[in-house]
Write a protein that holds these residues in place. Structure first.
Motif, PDB file in Angstrom:
ATOM      1  N   UNK A  57       0.847  -1.190   0.000  1.00  0.00           N
ATOM      2  CA  UNK A  57       0.000   0.000   0.000  1.00  0.00           C
ATOM      3  C   UNK A  57       0.879   1.234   0.000  1.00  0.00           C
ATOM      4  N   UNK A  58       0.364   2.286  -0.583  1.00  0.00           N
ATOM      5  CA  UNK A  58       1.090   3.538  -0.631  1.00  0.00           C
ATOM      6  C   UNK A  58       1.022   4.136  -2.013  1.00  0.00           C
ATOM      7  N   UNK A  59       1.571   5.305  -2.177  1.00  0.00           N
ATOM      8  CA  UNK A  59       1.519   5.960  -3.488  1.00  0.00           C
ATOM      9  C   UNK A  59       2.343   5.201  -4.521  1.00  0.00           C
ATOM     10  N   UNK A  60       1.864   5.243  -5.758  1.00  0.00           N
ATOM     11  CA  UNK A  60       2.565   4.587  -6.860  1.00  0.00           C
ATOM     12  C   UNK A  60       3.763   5.419  -7.293  1.00  0.00           C
ATOM     13  N   UNK A  61       3.610   6.731  -7.234  1.00  0.00           N
ATOM     14  CA  UNK A  61       4.669   7.627  -7.684  1.00  0.00           C
ATOM     15  C   UNK A  61       4.956   8.653  -6.595  1.00  0.00           C
ATOM     16  N   UNK A  62       6.188   9.168  -6.559  1.00  0.00           N
ATOM     17  CA  UNK A  62       6.493  10.218  -5.591  1.00  0.00           C
ATOM     18  C   UNK A  62       5.650  11.470  -5.862  1.00  0.00           C
ATOM     19  N   UNK A  63       5.398  12.283  -4.831  1.00  0.00           N
ATOM     20  CA  UNK A  63       4.503  13.438  -4.979  1.00  0.00           C
ATOM     21  C   UNK A  63       4.937  14.455  -6.031  1.00  0.00           C
ATOM     22  N   UNK A  64       6.209  14.562  -6.342  1.00  0.00           N
ATOM     23  CA  UNK A  64       6.660  15.568  -7.309  1.00  0.00           C
ATOM     24  C   UNK A  64       6.457  15.138  -8.760  1.00  0.00           C
ATOM     25  N   UNK A  82       4.117  14.141 -11.988  1.00  0.00           N
ATOM     26  CA  UNK A  82       2.748  14.482 -12.399  1.00  0.00           C
ATOM     27  C   UNK A  82       1.750  13.337 -12.220  1.00  0.00           C
ATOM     28  N   UNK A  83       2.190  12.108 -12.304  1.00  0.00           N
ATOM     29  CA  UNK A  83       1.298  10.968 -12.118  1.00  0.00           C
ATOM     30  C   UNK A  83       0.626  11.000 -10.754  1.00  0.00           C
ATOM     31  N   UNK A  84       1.284  11.604  -9.777  1.00  0.00           N
ATOM     32  CA  UNK A  84       0.764  11.634  -8.417  1.00  0.00           C
ATOM     33  C   UNK A  84      -0.319  12.694  -8.220  1.00  0.00           C
ATOM     34  N   UNK A  85      -0.519  13.576  -9.168  1.00  0.00           N
ATOM     35  CA  UNK A  85      -1.522  14.632  -9.030  1.00  0.00           C
ATOM     36  C   UNK A  85      -2.925  14.051  -9.165  1.00  0.00           C
ATOM     37  N   UNK A  86      -3.838  14.512  -8.317  1.00  0.00           N
ATOM     38  CA  UNK A  86      -5.226  14.045  -8.389  1.00  0.00           C
ATOM     39  C   UNK A  86      -5.916  14.671  -9.593  1.00  0.00           C
ATOM     40  N   UNK A  87      -7.066  14.127  -9.955  1.00  0.00           N
ATOM     41  CA  UNK A  87      -7.827  14.688 -11.073  1.00  0.00           C
ATOM     42  C   UNK A  87      -8.234  16.128 -10.778  1.00  0.00           C
ATOM     43  N   UNK A 124      -6.590  18.291  -8.911  1.00  0.00           N
ATOM     44  CA  UNK A 124      -5.397  19.138  -9.044  1.00  0.00           C
ATOM     45  C   UNK A 124      -5.059  19.385 -10.508  1.00  0.00           C
ATOM     46  N   UNK A 125      -5.156  18.343 -11.330  1.00  0.00           N
ATOM     47  CA  UNK A 125      -4.888  18.493 -12.764  1.00  0.00           C
ATOM     48  C   UNK A 125      -5.893  19.461 -13.373  1.00  0.00           C
ATOM     49  N   UNK A 126      -7.161  19.352 -12.988  1.00  0.00           N
ATOM     50  CA  UNK A 126      -8.199  20.239 -13.499  1.00  0.00           C
ATOM     51  C   UNK A 126      -7.928  21.682 -13.077  1.00  0.00           C
ATOM     52  N   UNK A 127      -7.582  21.879 -11.811  1.00  0.00           N
ATOM     53  CA  UNK A 127      -7.271  23.231 -11.317  1.00  0.00           C
ATOM     54  C   UNK A 127      -6.095  23.825 -12.082  1.00  0.00           C
ATOM     55  N   UNK A 128      -5.125  22.991 -12.446  1.00  0.00           N
ATOM     56  CA  UNK A 128      -3.995  23.468 -13.250  1.00  0.00           C
ATOM     57  C   UNK A 128      -4.452  23.914 -14.641  1.00  0.00           C
ATOM     58  N   UNK A 129      -5.410  23.205 -15.229  1.00  0.00           N
ATOM     59  CA  UNK A 129      -5.940  23.601 -16.538  1.00  0.00           C
ATOM     60  C   UNK A 129      -6.616  24.965 -16.446  1.00  0.00           C
ATOM     61  N   UNK A 130      -7.389  25.172 -15.385  1.00  0.00           N
ATOM     62  CA  UNK A 130      -8.045  26.468 -15.185  1.00  0.00           C
ATOM     63  C   UNK A 130      -6.992  27.557 -15.007  1.00  0.00           C
ATOM     64  N   UNK A 131      -5.972  27.295 -14.194  1.00  0.00           N
ATOM     65  CA  UNK A 131      -4.918  28.281 -13.947  1.00  0.00           C
ATOM     66  C   UNK A 131      -4.168  28.622 -15.235  1.00  0.00           C
ATOM     67  N   UNK A 132      -3.892  27.618 -16.064  1.00  0.00           N
ATOM     68  CA  UNK A 132      -3.226  27.859 -17.348  1.00  0.00           C
ATOM     69  C   UNK A 132      -4.068  28.785 -18.227  1.00  0.00           C
ATOM     70  N   UNK A 133      -5.368  28.530 -18.259  1.00  0.00           N
ATOM     71  CA  UNK A 133      -6.267  29.357 -19.052  1.00  0.00           C
ATOM     72  C   UNK A 133      -6.305  30.793 -18.529  1.00  0.00           C
ATOM     73  N   UNK A 134      -6.369  30.945 -17.212  1.00  0.00           N
ATOM     74  CA  UNK A 134      -6.401  32.274 -16.599  1.00  0.00           C
ATOM     75  C   UNK A 134      -5.114  33.031 -16.909  1.00  0.00           C
TER      76      UNK A 134
END
Length: 128
Positions: free
Chosen positions: A2-9, A11-16, A18-28
């Motif tokens: 059990x545990x994370x598949x990838x280290x937090x740094x 991109x695979x470790x980012x939640x959906x 967080x990824x969505x919020x990044x898309x909004x931030x990129x657009x802004x």
């Protein structure tokens, strides 16, 4: 194991979310280069729009669930642009399509907030 598949740094470790919020931030950030006054606007991501009584259903009418919305500035509170994550995710198939739809929603909401057409806010609106 059990545990994370990838280290937090990674991109695979980012939640959906967080990824969505990044898309909004990129657009802004893309729009702020052209419209510096957007630095005074608060951009939010919410999971879904709230249904609070019959008035909100009456406001939507026969339309589908909204993808975004605005809240004009009031005493002591900045104007807000909201993008609803789940309705956008449901209407898009991949990351590129999702990024394009997020940008389209942000442009439309900013246009409504500023009293402009989406094409004025972003000349490439509708081309992607």
């Amino acid at each position: 194991m059990r545990g994370p598949i990838a280290p937090p740094q990674v991109p695979l470790a980012a939640s959906r979310a967080e990824v969505f919020a990044d898309l909004v931030q990129d657009s802004v950030e893309r729009l702020e280069r052209r419209w510096p006054q957007l630095a005074e606007v608060e951009f939010l991501v919410l999971e879904v729009p709230r249904l609070e009584g019959q008035e909100s259903v009456a406001l939507w009418g026969d339309e589908a669930v909204p993808l975004g919305g605005i809240m004009p500035a009031r005493e002591g509170r900045r104007a807000r642009v909201v993008v609803y994550r789940r309705p956008v995710e449901i209407r898009s198939k991949g990351r590129d399509e999702r990024a394009a739809l997020v940008h389209e929603v942000v442009v439309e909401q900013v246009a409504e907030l500023l009293g402009l057409t989406p094409e004025t806010v972003d000349p490439r609106y509708g081309e992607e």
